[in-house]
Design an enzyme around this catalytic site. Structure first.
Site, PDB file in Angstrom:
ATOM      1  N   SER A 153      42.419  50.227  25.449  1.00 31.42           N
ATOM      2  CA  SER A 153      41.725  49.004  25.090  1.00 31.42           C
ATOM      3  C   SER A 153      40.523  49.274  24.178  1.00 31.42           C
ATOM      4  O   SER A 153      40.661  49.908  23.143  1.00 31.42           O
ATOM      5  CB  SER A 153      41.308  48.291  26.384  1.00 31.42           C
ATOM      6  OG  SER A 153      41.108  46.939  26.179  1.00 31.42           O
ATOM      7  N   ASP A 213      51.805  43.459  26.744  1.00 29.94           N
ATOM      8  CA  ASP A 213      50.398  43.071  26.572  1.00 29.94           C
ATOM      9  C   ASP A 213      50.274  42.062  25.434  1.00 29.94           C
ATOM     10  O   ASP A 213      50.868  42.251  24.369  1.00 29.94           O
ATOM     11  CB  ASP A 213      49.586  44.329  26.239  1.00 29.94           C
ATOM     12  CG  ASP A 213      48.087  44.060  26.136  1.00 29.94           C
ATOM     13  OD1 ASP A 213      47.627  43.032  26.684  1.00 29.94           O
ATOM     14  OD2 ASP A 213      47.386  44.876  25.516  1.00 29.94           O
ATOM     15  N   HIS A 251      49.229  45.939  29.416  1.00 26.93           N
ATOM     16  CA  HIS A 251      48.010  46.498  28.826  1.00 26.93           C
ATOM     17  C   HIS A 251      47.660  47.843  29.474  1.00 26.93           C
ATOM     18  O   HIS A 251      47.081  48.707  28.838  1.00 26.93           O
ATOM     19  CB  HIS A 251      46.887  45.495  29.077  1.00 26.93           C
ATOM     20  CG  HIS A 251      45.604  45.797  28.383  1.00 26.93           C
ATOM     21  ND1 HIS A 251      45.425  45.611  27.035  1.00 26.93           N
ATOM     22  CD2 HIS A 251      44.413  46.270  28.848  1.00 26.93           C
ATOM     23  CE1 HIS A 251      44.182  45.934  26.702  1.00 26.93           C
ATOM     24  NE2 HIS A 251      43.553  46.343  27.778  1.00 26.93           N
TER      25      HIS A 251
END
Ligand SMILES: *[C@@H]1O[C@H](CO)[C@@H](O)[C@H](O)[C@H]1NC(C)=O
Ligand SMILES: *[C@@H]1O[C@H](CO)[C@@H](O)[C@H](O)[C@H]1NC(C)=O
Length: 667
Positions: free
Chosen positions: A181, A388, A445
């Site tokens: 991320s 994601d 994710h």
């Protein structure tokens, strides 16, 4: 007396102890983890890792301490030698305990708030160190938040210095940095810092062997990635062009496109247009808004981190994954904080609003521009869990298309290669000129959350531990490939292995050939035989002498240590470990700090608080307007959300845990 001294020196030399400075040694003792709820109940004895955990003081003047938790396998596989991987979660401001306890680490937390074993843990392939950073994140502390990415770099280099002081035996290891991320910004910045420093070493300093970067669902080129929301959502069936809001969404997309079009890809200076923009972020907001199902409160909106899941509004994934509702009380318990050797205790929060609000990186160029130079020296894997939404794979593929590295722009063709792990197609790969892109199937994710064992094989791809077949990379369960190669090697009798992958490996860092030849030294059962008989006898004599000396030395060590304070590293359950509470005054001070009061985590304010924090530079009236609102509000996260989602201002409990629809479970 003199003899004794000589012997001690000799024994220590023989034992191969380059004794670290005394302070580092006792710090290491202090940081050893010997107990955790469930450790001896739920974890197979041989699988209990060697663990160190604690806070290192970076800067006394602003009370900055970085928290780390290190895991090493006690029975290391031959291919896992001399490697250290640092793992960073994103946010900004989200704790790497997400990575440790829900993703790549050896433990998961169950509903009894006890550790259980994750058989897909990465620590089987490399020593793993989870670091909470920057200051203010998780168990890391500071009086002064970082605001720019160069500060992240400097602080992390400082942390590495302290870490290697405590673990000098790791200094020569091959280093990898992995994360997820917003760590897509941290990791290239830190890598750049390490490479720069390697080129300007002071006397006696050793270069760090940075061997690879692994970034999962990275936030690397903000606005370009924003342009992926519409195509991704259409392709995933989240929205279709016949939706009443379609034109509104397209209009937003066009505005973002205008910004991105103005970016000159050859201009590597700071360009305001490239900073995360509310205009581009808002595309996703509009899509989620358009797809809310008000009739079904528990499953009102898509989970931003996995579109196959639904969540209540306005969480939309903010409290996901469900393990979080066990991890938070686990890390909040006093017993656990003691076991993790926290000198300064704080209430663990997954993500710190204070850190996120401060790290706006207004004067930092997005990390996409750092990758070109890094790739000249270090291989990079960019991997994406394909479910994601927020940092989806299409966004990664599209910024790679425009990126220039090692003499060319983008990949030279559109061909993809299958990734087969343990006979199952795990995803697809594109790899050229030190950059590997991997789309990981059926994962969110947080790829290692959904696919622990598959995700560990990412390290195999990084280190060349795979077979390259026609149009496929093939990886195997732990140790399998290595054992097979060893066997083949034995059959060939001393002939050097020339494996297919050692020729074709793009990311040849620690080629398998090297590991294979290295391993014959500590492990092989066939003792090297000296051709002459006298030679063997002398060797035996020397061995005998060494054993006698060792026994004598140990006896002397024992007698001399018996009276003094003991400091030999413990293993196994400790009997009453003493806690250091020297910084109690700081604790009370931190308790007053706003970061430790629970924030109302809103919509994006979680693993990706980026969106709510961004002020997007200086685009338009719209932007200024929303910034004004933010300033007038206690919590900018909240205000942006209420700005975007006027629909449901009813007082839903946002911090209610566990979305009802978690059909997802770690495999
Ligand atoms: C890829 O990285 C290696 C270091 O791992 C470097 O020696 C090599 O030059 C790089 N390849 C290219 C094409 O730049
Ligand atoms: C994987 O495939 C190979 C060859 O197709 C086969 O020999 C092997 O038994 C398979 N292994 C598993 C675990 O299915």
């Amino acid at each position: 007396m003199f003899l004794r001294f000589i012997l001690l020196v000799l024994v220590q030399g023989l034992l191969g102890f380059a004794l670290p400075p005394k302070s580092a040694r006792s710090l290491k003792d202090h940081h050893l983890v010997t107990t955790l709820p469930g450790l001896y109940e739920n974890i197979p004895k041989d699988e209990i890792p060697l663990m160190f955990s604690g806070q290192l003081e970076l800067y006394a003047e602003n009370k900055t301490y970085y928290y780390f938790w290190k895991f090493s396998d006690i029975h290391k596989l031959p291919e896992n030698k001399n490697r250290t991987t640092f793992w960073l979660n994103g946010g900004p401001g989200c704790s790497s305990m997400d990575g440790a306890l829900m993703e790549a680490g050896p433990f998961r937390i169950n509903s009894d708030k006890k550790v259980t074993y994750n058989s897909g843990s990465w620590h089987k392939a490399s020593d793993l160190v989870f670091v909470d950073q920057p200051g203010g994140t998780g168990f890391s502390l500071t009086d002064e938040y970082d605001t720019e990415l160069y500060q992240i770099t400097n602080d992390f280099l400082r942390f590495l210095d302290l870490y290697f002081e405590e673990f000098p035996e790791d200094r020569g290891n091959e280093l990898f940095i992995a994360g997820e991320s917003y760590a897509g910004q941290y990791i290239p910045y830190i890598a750049q810092g390490i490479l720069k420093r390697n080129k300007n070493l002071k006397d006696n300093e050793m270069p760090l062997k940075l061997k690879g970067l692994l970034i999962g669902n990275g936030w690397i080129s903000p606005n370009e990635q924003g342009l992926s929301y519409v195509p991704y959502s259409v392709q995933a069936g989240i929205i279709s062009p016949d939706h009443p809001d379609w034109l509104k969404i397209l209009h937003q997309h066009e505005q973002c496109q205008d910004i991105v079009n103005k970016i000159d890809p050859n201009d590597k200076s700071l360009n305001r247009l490239e900073m995360s923009s509310n205009i581009c972020d808002r595309i996703l907001t509009l899509i989620l808004e358009a797809t809310i199902d008000k009739s079904n409160p528990d499953e009102a909106c898509y989970n931003l981190y996995d579109y196959t899941l639904k969540d209540s509004f306005p969480s939309c994934g903010a409290n996901w994954p469900p393990d979080l509702s066990y991890v938070t009380p686990f890390l909040g318990s006093n017993a656990v904080m003691n076991a993790l050797n926290l000198d300064v205790k704080t209430t663990w929060q997954e993500c710190s609003g204070g850190v996120g609000r401060s790290l706006k990186a207004k004067n930092s160029i997005p990390s996409v521009h750092l990758l070109g130079d890094i790739l000249k020296e270090v291989p990079v894997i960019l991997f994406n869990g394909n479910r994601d939404i927020i940092c989806n794979y299409m966004g990664t593929e599209s910024f790679i298309k425009k990126m220039e590295w090692n003499g060319q722009k983008g990949f030279s063709n559109d061909e993809v290669i299958d990734w087969i792990h343990n006979n199952v197609t795990a995803g697809y790969i594109r790899a050229e000129r030190n950059l590997t892109f991997i789309n990981v199937f059926d994962s969110s994710h947080m790829v290692p959350f959904d696919k622990p064992e598959v995700s560990r094989a990412l390290l195999d791809i990084m280190t060349g531990n795979y077979d390259q077949e026609d149009k496929a990379y093939v990886t195997y369960p732990l140790g399998e490939r290595y054992d097979r190669l060893e066997e083949e090697n034995r059959v060939k009798e001393n002939k050097p292995i020339v494996s297919s992958s050692s020729i074709s490996m793009p990311a040849s860092t620690s080629g398998l050939t090297m590991q294979a030849s290295e391993s014959s030294e500590p492990n092989s059962t066939t003792v090297e035989t000296d051709s002459s008989g006298t030679g063997t006898r002398i060797t035996r004599l020397i061995q005998l002498l060494v054993i006698v000396v060792l026994i004598w030395g140990v006896y002397i060590l024992y007698t001399s240590y018996k009276s003094g304070p003991s400091s030999i590293i413990k293993s196994g359950p400790s009997n009453g470990r003493k806690k250091n509470v020297q910084w109690a005054d700081q604790l009370s001070q931190f308790e007053d700090d706003e970061q430790f009061t629970p924030t109302n985590q809103g919509f994006f304010a979680k693993t990706f608080s980026k969106f709510t924090n961004s002020d997007g530079g200086n685009y338009s009236q719209l932007n200024k307007y929303s910034e004004d609102i933010e300033l007038g509000d206690q919590d900018p996260a909240q205000s942006t959300i209420s700005d975007d989602f006027i629909i449901a201002s009813d007082d839903e409990d946002e911090r209610m845990d566990t979305p009802a629809t978690s059909k997802n479970s770690p495999n």
